[in-house]
Design a protein around this motif. Structure first.
Motif, PDB file in Angstrom:
ATOM      1  N   GLY A  70      58.356  39.161  16.448  1.00  0.00           N
ATOM      2  CA  GLY A  70      57.245  39.166  15.513  1.00  0.00           C
ATOM      3  C   GLY A  70      56.082  40.010  16.015  1.00  0.00           C
ATOM      4  O   GLY A  70      55.487  40.794  15.265  1.00  0.00           O
ATOM      5  N   GLY A  71      55.770  39.879  17.302  1.00  0.00           N
ATOM      6  CA  GLY A  71      54.688  40.666  17.887  1.00  0.00           C
ATOM      7  C   GLY A  71      54.981  42.154  17.879  1.00  0.00           C
ATOM      8  O   GLY A  71      54.060  42.977  17.801  1.00  0.00           O
TER       9      GLY A  71
ATOM     10  N   ARG B 182      63.007  30.794  20.782  1.00  0.00           N
ATOM     11  CA  ARG B 182      61.757  30.918  20.031  1.00  0.00           C
ATOM     12  C   ARG B 182      60.811  31.927  20.676  1.00  0.00           C
ATOM     13  O   ARG B 182      60.050  32.613  19.986  1.00  0.00           O
ATOM     14  CB  ARG B 182      61.075  29.557  19.926  1.00  0.00           C
ATOM     15  CG  ARG B 182      61.825  28.557  19.052  1.00  0.00           C
ATOM     16  CD  ARG B 182      61.546  28.812  17.593  1.00  0.00           C
ATOM     17  NE  ARG B 182      62.193  27.840  16.736  1.00  0.00           N
ATOM     18  CZ  ARG B 182      61.704  27.443  15.562  1.00  0.00           C
ATOM     19  NH1 ARG B 182      60.556  27.919  15.124  1.00  0.00           N
ATOM     20  NH2 ARG B 182      62.361  26.576  14.820  1.00  0.00           N
TER      21      ARG B 182
ATOM     22  N   TRP C 171      61.925  35.216  19.525  1.00  0.00           N
ATOM     23  CA  TRP C 171      61.607  35.332  18.091  1.00  0.00           C
ATOM     24  C   TRP C 171      60.134  35.740  17.917  1.00  0.00           C
ATOM     25  O   TRP C 171      59.809  36.609  17.097  1.00  0.00           O
ATOM     26  CB  TRP C 171      61.882  34.004  17.410  1.00  0.00           C
ATOM     27  CG  TRP C 171      62.214  34.099  15.952  1.00  0.00           C
ATOM     28  CD1 TRP C 171      61.407  33.767  14.907  1.00  0.00           C
ATOM     29  CD2 TRP C 171      63.450  34.537  15.373  1.00  0.00           C
ATOM     30  NE1 TRP C 171      62.057  33.972  13.726  1.00  0.00           N
ATOM     31  CE2 TRP C 171      63.312  34.438  13.981  1.00  0.00           C
ATOM     32  CE3 TRP C 171      64.654  34.997  15.912  1.00  0.00           C
ATOM     33  CZ2 TRP C 171      64.343  34.787  13.098  1.00  0.00           C
ATOM     34  CZ3 TRP C 171      65.674  35.339  15.040  1.00  0.00           C
ATOM     35  CH2 TRP C 171      65.509  35.245  13.663  1.00  0.00           C
ATOM     36  N   ARG C 172      59.249  35.125  18.707  1.00  0.00           N
ATOM     37  CA  ARG C 172      57.826  35.479  18.616  1.00  0.00           C
ATOM     38  C   ARG C 172      57.574  36.897  19.139  1.00  0.00           C
ATOM     39  O   ARG C 172      56.701  37.611  18.628  1.00  0.00           O
ATOM     40  CB  ARG C 172      56.983  34.465  19.387  1.00  0.00           C
ATOM     41  CG  ARG C 172      56.876  33.101  18.689  1.00  0.00           C
ATOM     42  CD  ARG C 172      55.865  32.210  19.370  1.00  0.00           C
ATOM     43  NE  ARG C 172      56.320  31.800  20.704  1.00  0.00           N
ATOM     44  CZ  ARG C 172      57.044  30.700  20.932  1.00  0.00           C
ATOM     45  NH1 ARG C 172      57.392  29.905  19.915  1.00  0.00           N
ATOM     46  NH2 ARG C 172      57.412  30.380  22.160  1.00  0.00           N
ATOM     47  N   GLU C 173      58.333  37.305  20.166  1.00  0.00           N
ATOM     48  CA  GLU C 173      58.190  38.677  20.659  1.00  0.00           C
ATOM     49  C   GLU C 173      58.613  39.679  19.599  1.00  0.00           C
ATOM     50  O   GLU C 173      57.989  40.733  19.439  1.00  0.00           O
ATOM     51  CB  GLU C 173      59.016  38.873  21.931  1.00  0.00           C
ATOM     52  CG  GLU C 173      58.392  38.254  23.180  1.00  0.00           C
ATOM     53  CD  GLU C 173      59.105  38.692  24.442  1.00  0.00           C
ATOM     54  OE1 GLU C 173      59.362  39.907  24.593  1.00  0.00           O
ATOM     55  OE2 GLU C 173      59.409  37.828  25.274  1.00  0.00           O
TER      56      GLU C 173
ATOM     57  N   SER D  41      54.866  36.773  11.893  1.00  0.00           N
ATOM     58  CA  SER D  41      54.535  36.751  13.321  1.00  0.00           C
ATOM     59  C   SER D  41      55.667  36.214  14.183  1.00  0.00           C
ATOM     60  O   SER D  41      55.584  36.263  15.413  1.00  0.00           O
ATOM     61  CB  SER D  41      53.286  35.906  13.544  1.00  0.00           C
ATOM     62  OG  SER D  41      53.528  34.555  13.188  1.00  0.00           O
ATOM     63  N   GLY D  42      56.712  35.693  13.562  1.00  0.00           N
ATOM     64  CA  GLY D  42      57.795  35.095  14.333  1.00  0.00           C
ATOM     65  C   GLY D  42      57.523  33.665  14.742  1.00  0.00           C
ATOM     66  O   GLY D  42      58.308  33.067  15.488  1.00  0.00           O
ATOM     67  N   GLU D  43      56.448  33.083  14.263  1.00  0.00           N
ATOM     68  CA  GLU D  43      56.163  31.677  14.557  1.00  0.00           C
ATOM     69  C   GLU D  43      57.073  30.751  13.768  1.00  0.00           C
ATOM     70  O   GLU D  43      57.326  29.622  14.187  1.00  0.00           O
ATOM     71  CB  GLU D  43      54.697  31.359  14.241  1.00  0.00           C
ATOM     72  CG  GLU D  43      53.688  32.077  15.111  1.00  0.00           C
ATOM     73  CD  GLU D  43      53.786  31.653  16.565  1.00  0.00           C
ATOM     74  OE1 GLU D  43      54.140  30.478  16.825  1.00  0.00           O
ATOM     75  OE2 GLU D  43      53.497  32.484  17.451  1.00  0.00           O
TER      76      GLU D  43
ATOM     77  N   GLY E   7      53.807  32.262   8.821  1.00  0.00           N
ATOM     78  CA  GLY E   7      54.425  32.287  10.140  1.00  0.00           C
ATOM     79  C   GLY E   7      55.649  33.166  10.249  1.00  0.00           C
ATOM     80  O   GLY E   7      56.087  33.470  11.362  1.00  0.00           O
TER      81      GLY E   7
END
Length: 296
Positions: free
Chosen positions: A51-52, A44, A47-49, A105-107, A102
């Protein structure tokens, strides 16, 4: 008309390659694939990176918090993801950006029903498509857990999913070519690098030809959005990913079957992605229809 990548596109591709090299290098890939039996866990944090870094929001307008780029740029990023064998429902989450909270953003992790299959169902926060129930099935790729969807309508995949999947296959084909050439230069037999031998040279040449043909088709389809060109891109990219992985395995020999090598993971991923969005027959039919239209 210019067909070379722009400076900005090259920088975008380089940035994604550097991000994946730092966060998901080959060592991490092999470690995840060799983990104890059971469904792999999605990273995760990575995944958020992504998205960022704009991976999922790449094509959203800037006014909506996106990057404001197009399908050609998305293809470049998915090619890099395929090169690294990055796991996860990348295409489904990318296409859900702006529609499902979400996702951009990869959330949130978004997967989709693909024919009768669902990837990463246990890790997903949202599922696009309907089904009544799902049961886990064994996947040939240890990094692509699959469920069989039961009771839902079977809908054809959209052209964007097809093209992004083709880009992943293209990236995998390019990586196995790179691995084969590196091994052919380093491995010696009879006091000479095996790359000196004609049979190995021919294999590498065939691999390069597949990559360049697939790249031309995938990039062209990304620019035109044409249904026929997208079908051709899928067929050529699937052939390149599978054929190059097989030839790379031939050059590595028995070493290629071990967990220390990436090669066997590429061939397994190529088989899974080749079945995504329907088999080769569906795209051969599209091309046949296009040829008939032209001839008439």
């Amino acid at each position: 008309m210019h067909f070379q990548l722009s400076v900005e596109q090259r920088a975008l591709r380089t940035g994604m390659r550097e991000l994946l090299a730092a966060r998901f290098p080959p060592e991490a890939l092999r470690a995840l694939a060799g983990a104890p039996t059971g469904a792999p866990a999605l990273d995760r944090g990575l995944w958020r990176e992504l998205g960022g870094a704009g991976f999922f929001a790449l094509r959203l307008p800037e006014a909506e918090g996106g990057v404001g780029l197009g399908l050609p740029e998305a293809v470049l990023l998915f090619e890099e993801a395929g090169r690294a064998l990055l796991p996860g429902p990348l295409a489904a989450t990318h296409l859900a950006a702006g529609r499902i909270p979400g996702a951009a953003s990869g959330e949130a992790v978004v997967t989709a029903v693909d024919g009768e299959l669902i990837e990463w169902l246990d890790e997903a926060d949202h599922v696009v498509g309907s089904y009544e129930s799902a049961e886990p099935i064994r996947s040939v790729d240890p990094l692509t857990p699959l469920h069989l969807a039961l009771g839902g309508p079977v809908r054809p995949a959209g052209p964007e999913v097809v093209l992004l999947t083709s880009a992943q296959q293209l990236g995998s084909a390019g990586r196995t070519l790179e691995l084969a050439v590196q091994h052919a230069r380093a491995r010696e037999q009879f006091g000479r690098p095996i790359g000196c031998f004609q049979a190995v040279k021919h294999l590498c040449a065939d691999m390069l030809l597949r990559v360049e043909m697939a790249r031309t088709a995938v990039y062209a389809a990304a620019v035109t959005g044409d249904r026929g060109e997208t079908a051709a891109a899928k067929l050529l990219a699937d052939e390149a990913a599978d054929g190059n992985a097989r030839d790379c395995l031939q050059i590595f020999g028995g070493m290629g079957f071990t967990w220390e090598a990436e090669v066997h993971l590429h061939i397994k991923r190529s088989w899974v992605l080749a079945t995504r969005c329907g088999g080769a027959g569906a795209y051969e039919e599209v091309l046949a229809e296009r040829l008939l239209d032209v001839s008439m």
